[in-house]
Structures are given as structure tokens and as C-alpha cells.
Design an enzyme around this catalytic site. Structure first.
Site, PDB file in Angstrom:
ATOM      1  N   ARG A 191       0.807  -1.229   0.000  1.00 29.23           N
ATOM      2  CA  ARG A 191       0.000   0.000   0.000  1.00 29.23           C
ATOM      3  C   ARG A 191       0.836   1.273   0.000  1.00 29.23           C
ATOM      4  O   ARG A 191       0.358   2.330  -0.398  1.00 29.23           O
ATOM      5  CB  ARG A 191      -1.026  -0.055   1.122  1.00 29.23           C
ATOM      6  CG  ARG A 191      -2.085  -1.143   0.820  1.00 29.23           C
ATOM      7  CD  ARG A 191      -3.092  -1.314   1.923  1.00 29.23           C
ATOM      8  NE  ARG A 191      -2.539  -1.888   3.131  1.00 29.23           N
ATOM      9  CZ  ARG A 191      -2.458  -3.182   3.398  1.00 29.23           C
ATOM     10  NH1 ARG A 191      -2.890  -4.064   2.517  1.00 29.23           N
ATOM     11  NH2 ARG A 191      -1.960  -3.605   4.522  1.00 29.23           N
TER      12      ARG A 191
ATOM     13  N   GLU B 203       4.099 -10.347  15.072  1.00 28.36           N
ATOM     14  CA  GLU B 203       3.480 -10.913  16.260  1.00 28.36           C
ATOM     15  C   GLU B 203       3.454 -12.438  16.193  1.00 28.36           C
ATOM     16  O   GLU B 203       3.691 -13.120  17.175  1.00 28.36           O
ATOM     17  CB  GLU B 203       2.063 -10.355  16.412  1.00 28.36           C
ATOM     18  CG  GLU B 203       1.412 -10.740  17.710  1.00 28.36           C
ATOM     19  CD  GLU B 203       0.049 -10.100  17.904  1.00 28.36           C
ATOM     20  OE1 GLU B 203      -0.633 -10.481  18.861  1.00 28.36           O
ATOM     21  OE2 GLU B 203      -0.331  -9.229  17.096  1.00 28.36           O
TER      22      GLU B 203
END
Length: 169
Positions: free
Chosen positions: A72, A109
Site C-alpha cells: 500500500r 506478532e
């Protein structure tokens, strides 16, 4: 940079930009509130205002490189680069760039990832801004900074359209 903390507090463009971003609950998994910028791209004025805010900030900062984080960051970076007279350098996921690359791994994560850049795309001493759509924990942006600094670039700033203040790191 958070626009409201950077001299833009009260700027009506910020609310219009925020309103143009769709929030999709529980995507791509339960508990995630996905910030969908595709709706921002459909709104010509909000998209232009987004780019203009970045251009206004960086126009006179002697930036020679706009580095966009896949994918993006590629939607905003080239327009900003053209407007400020800088080159655009894509920072891509592994095995997406042909030729010789330099890579920087980073932890997520739940796992790890990597950013790659063409060798020679950025020269020592070049002033760089890193563009992405969203900053949450800062892990991807930190990897981008490390990658660019390894080739001798001076990273001036990272800029994102969306900053998630409520994310716990």
C-alpha cells in the site's frame, strides 16, 4: 508523523480523509478492525488531499528518495515522489524484485517477514522518507529504516496515512 500533532490539527481535510477510509470488522481474522484504504482511493478529493498533505510537508526538505513499503505504500509513494522531485524506491516482500537485492528480516506478532530493495537503488547520503498506509506496532517501518540505513541513507521520517494509537505492543 501524526498530522494532528504536526500543525494540521483542525484541518478539515483530515476528517474527510478519515471518513473516506472504510473500517472492516473482523478482517482478516476475528478481533481485527481492518483499515481499508481502497475506499480512500475511490474518493478523488480525499486521495488528492492525502497526497497533498505529504507533499506540503516534504516539498522543501531536500528529499531525494521516497521509499514505499509493499504494497500500500506503492499507492501513495510514487505520487509524492513525482510532486517533490524525488525518485521512488519500492521496498518489497521476498523474491518479488529481479536482480541483486539487499534484505532486512523482521519479527511479526506471529512469525517473521522480510523487506528487499534493489542494490544500488539508494546511494549513501541520500535523504529518504518511508511511506506506508498504516503504522501499528512499527515493526515494518523499523525494518525499512534499518534496510535503508545499511546502505548509508539518511532516513528523515516515516509517514503513514493511518496511525493506530490504540495498538498494544
Amino acid at each position: 508523523m501524526f498530522a494532528a500533532e504536526n500543525g494540521l490539527k483542525g484541518d478539515p481535510r483530515l476528517q474527510a480523509i478519515s471518513d473516506a477510509i472504510r473500517v472492516v470488522p473482523h478482517f482478516p481474522k476475528p478481533g481485527i478492525m481492518f483499515q481499508d484504504i481502497t475506499t480512500l482511493l475511490l474518493d478523488h478529493k480525499a486521495f488528492k488531499d492525502t497526497v497533498d498533505i505529504f507533499v506540503d510537508r516534504y516539498r522543501d526538505m531536500d528529499i531525494s528518495v521516497v521509499a514505499g513499503v509493499e504494497a500500500r505504500g506503492f499507492m501513495f509513494g510514487p505520487s509524492i515522489a513525482l510532486a517533490i522531485g524525488a525518485k521512488f524506491v519500492p521496498l518489497r516482500k521476498p523474491r518479488k524484485l529481479p536482480g541483486e537485492v539487499i534484505a532486512e528480516a523482521y519479527d511479526l506478532e506471529y512469525g517473521s517477514d522480510c523487506l528487499e530493495m534493489h542494490v544500488g537503488a539508494v546511494q549513501p547520503g541520500e535523504r529518504v522518507i518511508v511511506i506506508d498506509d498504516l503504522v501499528a506496532t512499527g515493526g515494518t517501518l523499523s525494518a525499512a529504516i534499518r534496510l535503508l540505513e545499511r546502505v548509508g541513507a539518511q532516513v528523515v521520517e516515516c509517514a503513514c496515512v493511518i496511525g493506530l494509537r490504540e495498538v498494544k505492543t
